[in-house]
Scaffold this motif. Structure first.
Motif, PDB file in Angstrom:
ATOM      1  N   GLU A 156     -16.820 -48.637 -21.880  1.00 35.24           N
ATOM      2  CA  GLU A 156     -18.144 -48.305 -22.388  1.00 35.24           C
ATOM      3  C   GLU A 156     -19.151 -49.179 -21.670  1.00 35.24           C
ATOM      4  O   GLU A 156     -19.087 -50.395 -21.723  1.00 35.24           O
ATOM      5  N   SER A 212     -29.171 -39.275 -18.013  1.00 33.97           N
ATOM      6  CA  SER A 212     -28.039 -39.778 -18.782  1.00 33.97           C
ATOM      7  C   SER A 212     -28.465 -41.008 -19.579  1.00 33.97           C
ATOM      8  O   SER A 212     -29.051 -41.943 -19.040  1.00 33.97           O
ATOM      9  N   GLU A 270     -16.385 -43.950 -23.662  1.00 33.33           N
ATOM     10  CA  GLU A 270     -15.057 -43.366 -23.518  1.00 33.33           C
ATOM     11  C   GLU A 270     -14.032 -44.229 -24.247  1.00 33.33           C
ATOM     12  O   GLU A 270     -13.984 -45.443 -24.068  1.00 33.33           O
ATOM     13  N   LEU A 309     -20.261 -35.466 -12.463  1.00 32.38           N
ATOM     14  CA  LEU A 309     -19.447 -36.004 -13.539  1.00 32.38           C
ATOM     15  C   LEU A 309     -18.128 -36.496 -12.990  1.00 32.38           C
ATOM     16  O   LEU A 309     -17.718 -36.114 -11.895  1.00 32.38           O
ATOM     17  N   ARG A 313     -17.785 -39.560 -25.418  1.00 28.19           N
ATOM     18  CA  ARG A 313     -19.080 -39.277 -26.040  1.00 28.19           C
ATOM     19  C   ARG A 313     -20.173 -39.543 -25.018  1.00 28.19           C
ATOM     20  O   ARG A 313     -20.279 -40.651 -24.497  1.00 28.19           O
ATOM     21  N   ARG A 314     -21.010 -38.533 -24.765  1.00 26.46           N
ATOM     22  CA  ARG A 314     -22.089 -38.687 -23.775  1.00 26.46           C
ATOM     23  C   ARG A 314     -23.383 -38.098 -24.332  1.00 26.46           C
ATOM     24  O   ARG A 314     -23.366 -37.146 -25.109  1.00 26.46           O
ATOM     25  N   THR A 315     -24.505 -38.678 -23.911  1.00 26.26           N
ATOM     26  CA  THR A 315     -25.808 -38.151 -24.328  1.00 26.26           C
ATOM     27  C   THR A 315     -26.763 -38.129 -23.146  1.00 26.26           C
ATOM     28  O   THR A 315     -26.633 -38.917 -22.200  1.00 26.26           O
ATOM     29  N   TRP A 316     -27.734 -37.214 -23.222  1.00 27.48           N
ATOM     30  CA  TRP A 316     -28.762 -37.076 -22.196  1.00 27.48           C
ATOM     31  C   TRP A 316     -30.110 -36.791 -22.852  1.00 27.48           C
ATOM     32  O   TRP A 316     -30.184 -36.255 -23.956  1.00 27.48           O
ATOM     33  N   GLN A 341     -26.032 -34.113 -26.931  1.00 27.99           N
ATOM     34  CA  GLN A 341     -24.827 -34.911 -27.140  1.00 27.99           C
ATOM     35  C   GLN A 341     -23.612 -34.014 -26.917  1.00 27.99           C
ATOM     36  O   GLN A 341     -23.545 -32.911 -27.453  1.00 27.99           O
ATOM     37  N   SER A 358     -26.150 -42.357 -22.324  1.00 27.06           N
ATOM     38  CA  SER A 358     -24.991 -43.146 -22.737  1.00 27.06           C
ATOM     39  C   SER A 358     -23.704 -42.446 -22.339  1.00 27.06           C
ATOM     40  O   SER A 358     -23.652 -41.221 -22.217  1.00 27.06           O
ATOM     41  N   TYR A 359     -22.667 -43.264 -22.140  1.00 26.52           N
ATOM     42  CA  TYR A 359     -21.329 -42.780 -21.780  1.00 26.52           C
ATOM     43  C   TYR A 359     -20.337 -43.700 -22.475  1.00 26.52           C
ATOM     44  O   TYR A 359     -20.222 -44.870 -22.132  1.00 26.52           O
ATOM     45  N   ASP A 395     -13.984 -35.124 -16.696  1.00 24.95           N
ATOM     46  CA  ASP A 395     -14.986 -34.650 -17.631  1.00 24.95           C
ATOM     47  C   ASP A 395     -15.234 -33.158 -17.426  1.00 24.95           C
ATOM     48  O   ASP A 395     -14.956 -32.604 -16.368  1.00 24.95           O
TER      49      ASP A 395
END
Length: 332
Positions: A180, A33, A38, A18, A67-70, A164, A35-36, A22
């Motif tokens: 982004e 991963s 910021e 990261l 905001r991040r998602t995996w 998330q 999305s990222y 973060d």
């Protein structure tokens, strides 16, 4: 060294690289991963309670928002993912403010009352998710808006588990206004640029239009699937859209889709949720039966009247809202 809970979780977690600012959390091995996003100066409504007749208690924070998602291995449950992350947060000095499981949170009402990164970067099963919000204690003289807070949302949806993480904290110095990356999309690297963008020519086919929209936007309304109020019956006009979607899945054997049913606002929330789910299942069943597509590649859910695309105050608007969409999920 972060302490882990049990031999299983110790072997299940692997370091994730990261950025320095973060949270230095460890996620399960194989985490992908998605999305990222910021925002240097933004706002986030942090949930502090489940849904009740008074809504959801939330605290609006301003500052840097990340905001991040995996997507995670499907072998783990939502709680198996959340528990070690909660422990890591505690080791980093965070205190749990609120935690709930789907039914305790309020199910549908909580899910659609909080911020969730849009599909396909985050998918939430209405009956199988875990939520947690936490914060570092305020230091003497520290402004409340400078407090570091985080929320975690974990859900097992269909074939995989999704995570998330939303972080907020003080504005970073010398940070760009907003960063982004391009919206994440399934790994369809074999698709040509020409196929991935709409053809503006007069001979553009409807199949290419559906394919292009799925690849470019991640979702598409299935044209011709117009329902009478309260009905789940599919008419003949649905055949073309289902054939086009089936062809897309055959052309891209690595892709998966989520069929999402929608309703107008006539009737109760509970009845509309049930109706939208039945509509989605009807479309899923017809698609699989008529095309031979592996049923594991097609999931279905319903969101009732929570996502209108037109006003429910007119008959024409309600007709538009009674629709079914296909959401592109994954390349794996």
């Amino acid at each position: 060294m972060i302490r882990r809970t049990g031999a299983f979780l110790a072997s299940f977690l692997l370091p994730l690289s990261l950025q320095a600012q973060d949270l230095p959390l460890e996620l399960p091995g194989g985490a992908e991963s998605l999305s990222y996003r910021e925002t240097a100066v933004g706002s986030y409504a942090l949930p502090l309670s489940g849904h009740s007749e008074n809504g959801i208690e939330q605290r609006v924070l301003e500052g840097r928002v990340l905001r991040r998602t995996w997507r995670l291995p499907e072998s783990a449950t939502a709680l198996q993912i959340l528990a070690p992350l909660r422990e890591q947060l505690q080791n980093l000095g965070y205190e749990t403010l609120f935690q709930c499981q789907a039914r305790q949170c309020g199910g549908f009402d909580f899910r659609f009352g909080i911020e969730v990164v849009p599909a396909p970067d985050m998918l939430v099963s209405l009956s199988d998710y875990e939520f947690l919000s936490a914060a570092k204690p305020l230091l003497p003289g520290q402004a409340e808006q400078a407090q570091e807070v985080v929320s975690l949302l974990v859900s097992h949806s269909g074939y995989a588990t999704f995570l998330q993480i939303i972080e907020t904290g003080p504005v970073m110095e010398d940070q760009p206004p907003e960063t982004e990356p391009a919206a994440s999309s399934p790994n369809l690297s074999e698709v040509s640029d020409e196929e991935a963008k709409p053809d503006s020519g007069d001979h553009q086919s409807e199949a290419l239009s559906l394919s292009s929209q799925l690849l470019a936007e991640g979702h598409v309304i299935l044209e011709g699937l117009v329902f009478k109020s309260g009905s789940v019956r599919l008419g003949q006009r649905a055949v073309q859209s289902l054939e086009e979607l089936a062809q897309f899945l055959k052309d891209h054997p690595e892709a998966r889709v989520l069929i999402v049913g929608h309703t107008d606002s006539v009737g109760s929330l509970a009845s509309n949720r049930s109706l939208s789910e039945r509509r989605a299942e009807a479309v899923r069943g017809a698609l699989i039966e008529n095309s031979g597509i592996d049923n594991a590649r097609v999931q279905a859910t319903g969101v009732g009247y929570a996502a209108p695309i037109a006003s429910n105050l007119s008959p024409a608007g309600r007709e538009k809202n009674r629709r079914v969409e296909a959401v592109l999920l994954s390349s794996k």
